[in-house]
Design a protein around this motif. Sequence first.
Motif, short mmCIF file in Angstrom:
data_model
loop_
_atom_site.label_atom_id
_atom_site.label_comp_id
_atom_site.label_asym_id
_atom_site.label_seq_id
_atom_site.Cartn_x
_atom_site.Cartn_y
_atom_site.Cartn_z
N TYR A 141 20.24 87.04 29.65
CA TYR A 141 21.47 86.38 28.85
C TYR A 141 22.96 86.67 29.41
O TYR A 141 23.53 85.82 29.58
N TYR A 142 22.97 87.80 29.83
CA TYR A 142 24.45 88.27 30.27
C TYR A 142 24.61 87.40 31.51
O TYR A 142 25.69 87.02 31.75
N PHE A 143 23.61 87.58 32.42
CA PHE A 143 23.87 87.04 33.79
C PHE A 143 23.96 85.51 33.64
O PHE A 143 24.78 84.75 34.38
N THR A 144 23.10 84.80 32.88
CA THR A 144 23.14 83.40 32.79
C THR A 144 24.48 82.86 31.88
O THR A 144 24.92 81.94 32.47
N LEU A 145 24.94 83.45 30.93
CA LEU A 145 25.79 83.15 30.01
C LEU A 145 27.24 83.66 30.47
O LEU A 145 28.08 82.94 30.14
N THR A 169 27.26 84.50 35.78
CA THR A 169 27.05 83.08 36.57
C THR A 169 28.25 82.13 36.42
O THR A 169 28.92 81.61 37.50
N PRO A 170 28.62 82.02 35.44
CA PRO A 170 29.66 80.86 34.98
C PRO A 170 31.02 81.53 35.61
O PRO A 170 31.81 80.61 36.20
N MET A 171 31.18 82.58 35.30
CA MET A 171 32.36 83.47 35.73
C MET A 171 32.60 83.26 37.27
O MET A 171 33.48 83.07 38.00
N LEU A 193 31.41 81.18 39.34
CA LEU A 193 31.55 79.31 39.57
C LEU A 193 33.10 79.07 39.28
O LEU A 193 33.60 78.21 39.96
N LEU A 194 33.65 79.73 38.43
CA LEU A 194 34.88 79.45 37.68
C LEU A 194 36.02 80.23 38.19
O LEU A 194 37.14 80.01 37.59
N SER A 195 35.89 81.29 38.99
CA SER A 195 36.78 82.09 39.30
C SER A 195 37.50 82.09 40.56
O SER A 195 38.13 83.12 41.27
N GLY A 196 37.32 80.97 41.19
CA GLY A 196 38.00 80.86 42.73
C GLY A 196 37.22 81.33 43.85
O GLY A 196 37.93 81.73 44.73
N VAL A 197 36.09 81.84 43.39
CA VAL A 197 35.24 82.38 44.65
C VAL A 197 34.78 81.22 45.53
O VAL A 197 35.06 81.72 46.71
N PHE A 198 34.39 80.25 45.34
CA PHE A 198 33.83 79.15 46.04
C PHE A 198 34.91 77.94 46.18
O PHE A 198 34.41 77.33 47.35
N PHE A 199 35.71 77.70 45.23
CA PHE A 199 36.79 76.64 45.46
C PHE A 199 38.11 76.96 44.79
O PHE A 199 38.14 77.86 44.10
N PRO A 200 39.23 76.39 45.11
CA PRO A 200 40.41 76.67 44.62
C PRO A 200 40.75 76.62 43.17
O PRO A 200 39.88 75.45 42.69
#
Length: 264
Positions: free
Chosen positions: A182-186, A189-191, A193-200
Amino acid sequence: MNTPAPSPWRPPRLSLRFVPVWQRNFLVWRKLALPSVLGNLADPVIYLFGLGFGIGMLVPDVGGMPYITFLAAGMVCYSTMNSASFEVLYSGFSRMHVQKTWDAILNAPVELDDVVFAELVWAASKALLSGAAILLVVVAFGFAEARYALWVLPLIFLAGLSFAALGLVMTALAPSYDFFMYYFTLFVTPMTLLSGVFFPLEQLPPALRLATDLLPLTHAVLIARPLLLGEVPHAVAAHLAVLAAYGIGAFWLALALLRRRLLK
């Protein structure tokens, strides 16, 4: 007259007695050090080269730099987060609940506060090794400026403390290993994708962009990326303060929950 039990929310009482507990974890890990380091290194390196060269062939420069260079800083922080999180979740839960290692240690003149703090520092130490390994790869392949790269090492340790503290909260609440999904999925993983790792971050909608400012990984990436480009990060004190606040607040919360769970 019965003395009331101390509050589990009392401030942490730390001492140098955490050092032998840290050393115990290190000695156990040392037996499998090479596979452990290679295992932590493989995932971010695969992402770095797979996405960096794969997607990098399809997209133009990102922020005036090749995509793989943009991705490099994100992978350093991603590796740090993963290493710290896995250590306090799976290994830490094993020592606490399955193997009863904590119970054995607490028979010595060591407080629970010291045991939990040792877990925190040990996880950050492993994260430092993991982050430093991917940082070495990034610099060796010329995806970063070497002159500021060493300044990323203290950031890796601080970020490791922050993510380890957050993971300890989950360890304190977990009834079994399955709970960690639950921790990893919720959250993780969202963090990621949304923290500037892969895109600005600028590509996100304004409302979502505000939410990303609350994520610790965002602040780690915003410091690491300029440093690896040979630049001084903007608002570095604010970013460091957020990471420190997560580390201190989550550690205090985790310790209180563990006191309630283990010191009944």
